[in-house]
Design a protein around this motif. Structure first.
Motif, PDB file in Angstrom:
ATOM      1  N   MET A 157       0.840  -1.191   0.000  1.00 14.50           N
ATOM      2  CA  MET A 157       0.000   0.000   0.000  1.00 14.50           C
ATOM      3  C   MET A 157       0.877   1.244   0.000  1.00 14.50           C
ATOM      4  N   ASP A 158       0.401   2.289  -0.635  1.00 15.53           N
ATOM      5  CA  ASP A 158       1.128   3.549  -0.669  1.00 15.53           C
ATOM      6  C   ASP A 158       1.355   4.067   0.756  1.00 15.53           C
ATOM      7  N   ALA A 159       2.549   4.664   0.992  1.00 14.97           N
ATOM      8  CA  ALA A 159       2.913   5.109   2.338  1.00 14.97           C
ATOM      9  C   ALA A 159       1.904   6.102   2.904  1.00 14.97           C
ATOM     10  N   SER A 160       1.456   7.053   2.076  1.00 14.49           N
ATOM     11  CA  SER A 160       0.509   8.056   2.574  1.00 14.49           C
ATOM     12  C   SER A 160      -0.821   7.409   2.962  1.00 14.49           C
ATOM     13  N   LYS A 161      -1.232   6.377   2.226  1.00 15.19           N
ATOM     14  CA  LYS A 161      -2.478   5.685   2.557  1.00 15.19           C
ATOM     15  C   LYS A 161      -2.335   4.905   3.865  1.00 15.19           C
ATOM     16  N   LEU A 162      -1.164   4.292   4.056  1.00 14.20           N
ATOM     17  CA  LEU A 162      -0.928   3.566   5.304  1.00 14.20           C
ATOM     18  C   LEU A 162      -0.947   4.509   6.500  1.00 14.20           C
ATOM     19  N   LEU A 163      -0.316   5.674   6.347  1.00 18.15           N
ATOM     20  CA  LEU A 163      -0.323   6.654   7.430  1.00 18.15           C
ATOM     21  C   LEU A 163      -1.741   7.138   7.714  1.00 18.15           C
ATOM     22  N   GLY A 164      -2.521   7.318   6.646  1.00 13.35           N
ATOM     23  CA  GLY A 164      -3.911   7.718   6.826  1.00 13.35           C
ATOM     24  C   GLY A 164      -4.711   6.645   7.540  1.00 13.35           C
ATOM     25  N   LEU A 165      -4.442   5.392   7.190  1.00 14.10           N
ATOM     26  CA  LEU A 165      -5.123   4.281   7.839  1.00 14.10           C
ATOM     27  C   LEU A 165      -4.745   4.205   9.314  1.00 14.10           C
ATOM     28  N   LEU A 166      -3.467   4.422   9.608  1.00 16.77           N
ATOM     29  CA  LEU A 166      -3.000   4.411  10.990  1.00 16.77           C
ATOM     30  C   LEU A 166      -3.661   5.542  11.781  1.00 16.77           C
ATOM     31  N   ALA A 167      -3.690   6.728  11.196  1.00 14.08           N
ATOM     32  CA  ALA A 167      -4.297   7.872  11.869  1.00 14.08           C
ATOM     33  C   ALA A 167      -5.786   7.644  12.114  1.00 14.08           C
ATOM     34  N   GLY A 168      -6.469   7.102  11.104  1.00 11.33           N
ATOM     35  CA  GLY A 168      -7.897   6.847  11.242  1.00 11.33           C
ATOM     36  C   GLY A 168      -8.197   5.804  12.297  1.00 11.33           C
ATOM     37  N   THR A 169      -7.362   4.774  12.365  1.00 14.51           N
ATOM     38  CA  THR A 169      -7.563   3.717  13.370  1.00 14.51           C
ATOM     39  C   THR A 169      -7.306   4.257  14.765  1.00 14.51           C
ATOM     40  N   LEU A 170      -6.265   5.065  14.915  1.00 15.62           N
ATOM     41  CA  LEU A 170      -5.972   5.665  16.219  1.00 15.62           C
ATOM     42  C   LEU A 170      -7.121   6.562  16.689  1.00 15.62           C
ATOM     43  N   ALA A 171      -7.750   7.238  15.738  1.00 17.81           N
ATOM     44  CA  ALA A 171      -8.820   8.173  16.074  1.00 17.81           C
ATOM     45  C   ALA A 171     -10.026   7.471  16.680  1.00 17.81           C
ATOM     46  N   HIS A 172     -10.200   6.183  16.364  1.00 20.88           N
ATOM     47  CA  HIS A 172     -11.348   5.440  16.870  1.00 20.88           C
ATOM     48  C   HIS A 172     -11.069   4.742  18.205  1.00 20.88           C
ATOM     49  N   LEU A 173      -9.836   4.841  18.684  1.00 22.87           N
ATOM     50  CA  LEU A 173      -9.481   4.230  19.961  1.00 22.87           C
ATOM     51  C   LEU A 173      -9.629   5.239  21.093  1.00 22.87           C
ATOM     52  N   ASP A 174      -9.737   4.749  22.295  1.00 21.45           N
ATOM     53  CA  ASP A 174      -9.917   5.600  23.468  1.00 21.45           C
ATOM     54  C   ASP A 174      -8.712   6.525  23.635  1.00 21.45           C
ATOM     55  N   ALA A 175      -8.947   7.816  23.563  1.00 25.41           N
ATOM     56  CA  ALA A 175      -7.859   8.789  23.643  1.00 25.41           C
ATOM     57  C   ALA A 175      -7.189   8.801  25.011  1.00 25.41           C
ATOM     58  N   ASP A 176      -7.852   8.235  26.029  1.00 29.81           N
ATOM     59  CA  ASP A 176      -7.262   8.198  27.366  1.00 29.81           C
ATOM     60  C   ASP A 176      -6.242   7.073  27.523  1.00 29.81           C
ATOM     61  N   MET A 177      -6.205   6.154  26.563  1.00 32.01           N
ATOM     62  CA  MET A 177      -5.214   5.082  26.612  1.00 32.01           C
ATOM     63  C   MET A 177      -3.828   5.649  26.357  1.00 32.01           C
ATOM     64  N   PRO A 178      -2.784   5.074  26.954  1.00 34.68           N
ATOM     65  CA  PRO A 178      -1.416   5.517  26.646  1.00 34.68           C
ATOM     66  C   PRO A 178      -1.130   5.383  25.160  1.00 34.68           C
ATOM     67  N   LEU A 179      -0.260   6.243  24.657  1.00 31.68           N
ATOM     68  CA  LEU A 179       0.055   6.236  23.236  1.00 31.68           C
ATOM     69  C   LEU A 179       0.544   4.870  22.774  1.00 31.68           C
ATOM     70  N   ALA A 180       1.420   4.229  23.549  1.00 32.41           N
ATOM     71  CA  ALA A 180       1.957   2.924  23.147  1.00 32.41           C
ATOM     72  C   ALA A 180       0.845   1.898  22.992  1.00 32.41           C
ATOM     73  N   SER A 181      -0.131   1.926  23.887  1.00 32.56           N
ATOM     74  CA  SER A 181      -1.237   0.974  23.814  1.00 32.56           C
ATOM     75  C   SER A 181      -2.082   1.218  22.571  1.00 32.56           C
ATOM     76  N   ARG A 182      -2.346   2.485  22.271  1.00 29.78           N
ATOM     77  CA  ARG A 182      -3.145   2.796  21.087  1.00 29.78           C
ATOM     78  C   ARG A 182      -2.415   2.401  19.805  1.00 29.78           C
ATOM     79  N   LEU A 183      -1.117   2.657  19.758  1.00 31.40           N
ATOM     80  CA  LEU A 183      -0.338   2.295  18.567  1.00 31.40           C
ATOM     81  C   LEU A 183      -0.311   0.782  18.385  1.00 31.40           C
ATOM     82  N   CYS A 184      -0.136   0.055  19.479  1.00 32.14           N
ATOM     83  CA  CYS A 184      -0.089  -1.400  19.404  1.00 32.14           C
ATOM     84  C   CYS A 184      -1.418  -1.954  18.887  1.00 32.14           C
ATOM     85  N   ARG A 185      -2.510  -1.506  19.471  1.00 29.21           N
ATOM     86  CA  ARG A 185      -3.827  -1.986  19.056  1.00 29.21           C
ATOM     87  C   ARG A 185      -4.141  -1.600  17.616  1.00 29.21           C
TER      88      ARG A 185
END
Length: 234
Positions: free
Chosen positions: A1-29
């Motif tokens: 997948m194109d790098a910009s699309k992957l970054l967009g997918l990562l950003a979109g997935t992070l946005a749907h996770l609980d913002a109160d979770m630690p950053l490492a936990s959100r990135l892992c999930r």
């Protein structure tokens, strides 16, 4: 997948996770979800060689990381040491690259495949993204995995100071105590702690805590362990 699309997918997935979770936990999930794994873990390291699991996404990932810590081997450690992606099939095969690790993990999780991907920032490996898969494969190829791992590593690099390194500090303190008790180098003292954790089917952290609480003392008598359970009256 194109790098910009992957970054967009990562950003979109992070946005749907609980913002109160630690950053490492959100990135892992987020990584687990994006690649279609069953669970995962993030391990970071410092220039001085400190290594710590900062997040697991559930499932058997925490148990697997504990086993790698106790055994001092496994795909995550190899990916970190050699700065390359390591893919390992876990099915109890004694001919595996990690026969003891493979047998022990297979008894916990059943057959699975472990993808250990070094997180690179420039020329430096800052940790490992580990993914555990029990299905036929992942939804992304190895090139996408490496890109995600590098993006996650870059994100975590600025967050290292906020991570809780207290567990590692206690293991270091316990290693120092065993070094003094047996008068051996720190790497050998850590190996003694690992061996004892393995023999007790325990974690390295649990054994370190026993040493620090002075409920466990090591002597030179055939490198045996004298466990003195102390009571409040002693």
């Amino acid at each position: 997948m194109d790098a910009s699309k992957l970054l967009g997918l990562l950003a979109g997935t992070l946005a749907h996770l609980d913002a109160d979770m630690p950053l490492a936990s959100r990135l892992c999930r987020a990584c687990v979800e994006i690649v279609g794994a069953q669970s995962g873990a993030l391990t970071v390291t410092t220039p001085s060689g400190e290594r710590m699991v900062v997040s697991t996404s559930g499932g058997v990932s925490e148990q697997i990381e504990d086993l790698q810590e106790v055994l001092g081997e496994g795909p995550g450690q190899l990916a970190l040491d050699e700065a390359r992606v390591v893919v390992t099939r876990i099915d109890g095969d004694t001919a595996s690259t990690f026969p003891v690790f493979s047998q022990m993990v297979s008894s916990v999780s059943g057959p699975a495949t472990v993808y250990a991907v070094p997180m690179r920032v420039g020329q430096r490996v800052v940790g490992v993204l580990s993914l555990y898969v029990t299905t036929d494969g992942l939804a992304r190829d190895l090139e996408d995995l490496q890109f995600l791992a590098d993006a996650v590593g870059t994100s975590l690099l600025g967050d290292l100071e906020s991570l809780d390194w207290s567990d590692r500090a206690r293991i270091h303190q316990a290693t120092g105590m065993v070094t003094a008790q047996l008068k051996i180098p720190p790497p050998d003292a850590l190996a003694v702690l690992r061996a004892h954790a393995f023999a007790r089917s325990s974690t390295l952290q649990d054994v370190a805590d026993e040493v620090l609480a002075r409920r466990m003392a090591f002597t030179h008598d055939d490198i045996t362990v004298d466990e003195n359970e102390r009571t409040e009256d002693s």
